[in-house]
Design a protein around this motif. Sequence first.
Motif, mmCIF file in Angstrom:
data_model
loop_
_atom_site.group_PDB
_atom_site.id
_atom_site.type_symbol
_atom_site.label_atom_id
_atom_site.label_comp_id
_atom_site.label_asym_id
_atom_site.label_seq_id
_atom_site.Cartn_x
_atom_site.Cartn_y
_atom_site.Cartn_z
ATOM 1 N N ILE A 52 -48.155 -5.156 6.877
ATOM 2 C CA ILE A 52 -48.816 -5.534 8.129
ATOM 3 C C ILE A 52 -48.385 -4.614 9.263
ATOM 4 C CG2 ILE A 52 -49.192 -7.934 7.518
ATOM 5 C CD1 ILE A 52 -46.632 -8.584 8.989
ATOM 6 N N GLY A 53 -47.781 -3.507 8.916
ATOM 7 C CA GLY A 53 -47.343 -2.488 9.861
ATOM 8 C C GLY A 53 -46.729 -1.351 9.075
ATOM 9 N N PHE A 54 -46.235 -0.364 9.769
ATOM 10 C CA PHE A 54 -45.625 0.772 9.096
ATOM 11 C C PHE A 54 -44.148 0.481 8.821
ATOM 12 C CE2 PHE A 54 -49.251 2.703 11.281
ATOM 13 C CZ PHE A 54 -49.818 3.405 10.233
ATOM 14 N N HIS A 55 -43.744 0.725 7.581
ATOM 15 C CA HIS A 55 -42.355 0.488 7.196
ATOM 16 C C HIS A 55 -41.400 1.402 7.968
ATOM 17 C CE1 HIS A 55 -41.953 -2.561 4.171
ATOM 18 N NE2 HIS A 55 -42.950 -2.084 3.454
ATOM 19 N N GLN A 56 -40.201 0.879 8.226
ATOM 20 C CA GLN A 56 -39.098 1.630 8.826
ATOM 21 C C GLN A 56 -37.898 1.476 7.893
ATOM 22 O OE1 GLN A 56 -39.882 -0.790 12.550
ATOM 23 N NE2 GLN A 56 -39.171 1.096 13.512
ATOM 24 N N ASP A 57 -37.800 2.367 6.932
ATOM 25 C CA ASP A 57 -36.815 2.211 5.860
ATOM 26 C C ASP A 57 -35.383 2.107 6.380
ATOM 27 O OD1 ASP A 57 -38.875 2.283 4.046
ATOM 28 O OD2 ASP A 57 -38.635 4.405 3.567
ATOM 29 N N LYS A 58 -35.015 2.969 7.311
ATOM 30 C CA LYS A 58 -33.642 2.957 7.820
ATOM 31 C C LYS A 58 -33.338 1.659 8.563
ATOM 32 C CE LYS A 58 -32.975 7.964 8.150
ATOM 33 N NZ LYS A 58 -32.654 9.119 9.042
ATOM 34 N N VAL A 59 -34.305 1.164 9.319
ATOM 35 C CA VAL A 59 -34.127 -0.095 10.043
ATOM 36 C C VAL A 59 -33.962 -1.238 9.046
ATOM 37 C CG1 VAL A 59 -35.236 -1.769 11.578
ATOM 38 C CG2 VAL A 59 -35.400 0.690 12.064
ATOM 39 N N ARG A 60 -34.821 -1.274 8.029
ATOM 40 C CA ARG A 60 -34.757 -2.355 7.038
ATOM 41 C C ARG A 60 -33.442 -2.318 6.261
ATOM 42 N NH1 ARG A 60 -38.520 -0.731 4.010
ATOM 43 N NH2 ARG A 60 -37.160 0.102 2.389
ATOM 44 N N CYS B 129 -44.627 -13.453 9.026
ATOM 45 C CA CYS B 129 -44.824 -12.220 9.786
ATOM 46 C C CYS B 129 -46.225 -12.167 10.389
ATOM 47 C CB CYS B 129 -44.631 -11.003 8.884
ATOM 48 S SG CYS B 129 -42.939 -10.784 8.285
ATOM 49 N N GLY B 130 -46.313 -11.566 11.579
ATOM 50 C CA GLY B 130 -47.601 -11.296 12.193
ATOM 51 C C GLY B 130 -47.944 -9.824 12.031
ATOM 52 N N HIS B 131 -48.927 -9.359 12.782
ATOM 53 C CA HIS B 131 -49.279 -7.946 12.748
ATOM 54 C C HIS B 131 -48.468 -7.194 13.794
ATOM 55 C CE1 HIS B 131 -53.011 -9.636 10.917
ATOM 56 N NE2 HIS B 131 -52.823 -8.607 10.118
ATOM 57 N N GLN B 132 -48.059 -6.008 13.455
ATOM 58 C CA GLN B 132 -47.366 -5.141 14.391
ATOM 59 C C GLN B 132 -47.538 -3.700 13.945
ATOM 60 O OE1 GLN B 132 -44.347 -7.684 13.122
ATOM 61 N NE2 GLN B 132 -45.543 -6.999 11.369
ATOM 62 N N LEU B 133 -47.264 -2.775 14.850
ATOM 63 C CA LEU B 133 -47.394 -1.369 14.484
ATOM 64 C C LEU B 133 -46.278 -0.962 13.537
ATOM 65 C CD1 LEU B 133 -48.878 1.310 14.785
ATOM 66 C CD2 LEU B 133 -47.473 1.783 16.814
ATOM 67 N N PHE B 134 -45.055 -1.380 13.841
ATOM 68 C CA PHE B 134 -43.907 -1.100 12.989
ATOM 69 C C PHE B 134 -43.292 -2.424 12.544
ATOM 70 C CE2 PHE B 134 -44.286 2.716 15.661
ATOM 71 C CZ PHE B 134 -44.401 3.672 14.667
ATOM 72 N N MET B 135 -42.523 -2.380 11.467
ATOM 73 C CA MET B 135 -42.126 -3.592 10.748
ATOM 74 C C MET B 135 -40.841 -4.255 11.229
ATOM 75 S SD MET B 135 -44.314 -4.298 8.207
ATOM 76 C CE MET B 135 -43.388 -5.043 6.861
ATOM 77 N N LYS B 136 -40.184 -3.745 12.233
ATOM 78 C CA LYS B 136 -38.891 -4.274 12.655
ATOM 79 C C LYS B 136 -38.950 -5.789 12.906
ATOM 80 C CE LYS B 136 -34.639 -4.261 14.436
ATOM 81 N NZ LYS B 136 -34.523 -5.605 15.037
#
Length: 233
Positions: A29-37, A188-195
């Motif tokens: 539902i957004g772009f993954h941020q591997d380092k953040v996850r 989860c809702g929609h967002q540009l990034f997944m944080k």
Amino acid sequence: MLGYNLLLQFKKNFLTYFILLLLTNCTTIGFHQDKVREAISFGEPISFRVCVIKEKGILDQDVWALFEVWNEELSLYKLKAEPTILLEMERPGFYGSDILEYLNNTRMPDQCDRLLYLKGRTWGDIVFEIFTLGIFAGIGLKLEVQGAVEARTNTKGYIKAKYISTIQLIFTSPKSTLIHEGYHLLGCGHQLFMKECYDRIRDVKLLITDPERDPNFFPVINTSGKKILKRPF
């Protein structure tokens, strides 16, 4: 002048197609941020139970294949969805809103944490696909909805689990739709990034230790931020 107008229309449609491709072909539902996850602790591995209602034409092995892909995504959060096929039935109505209404009026079985309806493909669907394909080709508006989750509890939803039209397969698939709606089933809702979604999944898993939680129910935090600690109706 005609050629110029055609060029403008082509550019407009191309931009529309490109944006839709980004929004609808994304499995999340957004772009993954591997380092953040990877910096977030999701605790111990946990399984939750998903009751499946399927339409005629959807085979049991189709269900297992869908959940295999979904569980690959869920493994990022040390989660696993365990499917139980409840029944096979005729669709309660033509539109997705009819399915959601049916789910909202269906009691969540005691042995399940989520309720998922798998929509098949009828002749009426084929006619509708052709109609929406014409709309899409003409003005770049994509009318078909591939799935949805109710926002009251985020525990019930449906996906379109069987289709073969070229335009649909370009933009999405049953597997990517399940992953997408699966995030909604986790709050989860929609967002540009997944944080924000990562934080929501972490917080949902932390609710396992909430003393007010029904110990036989995997909780969720709905889209409004309300904790759902007991099995909804």
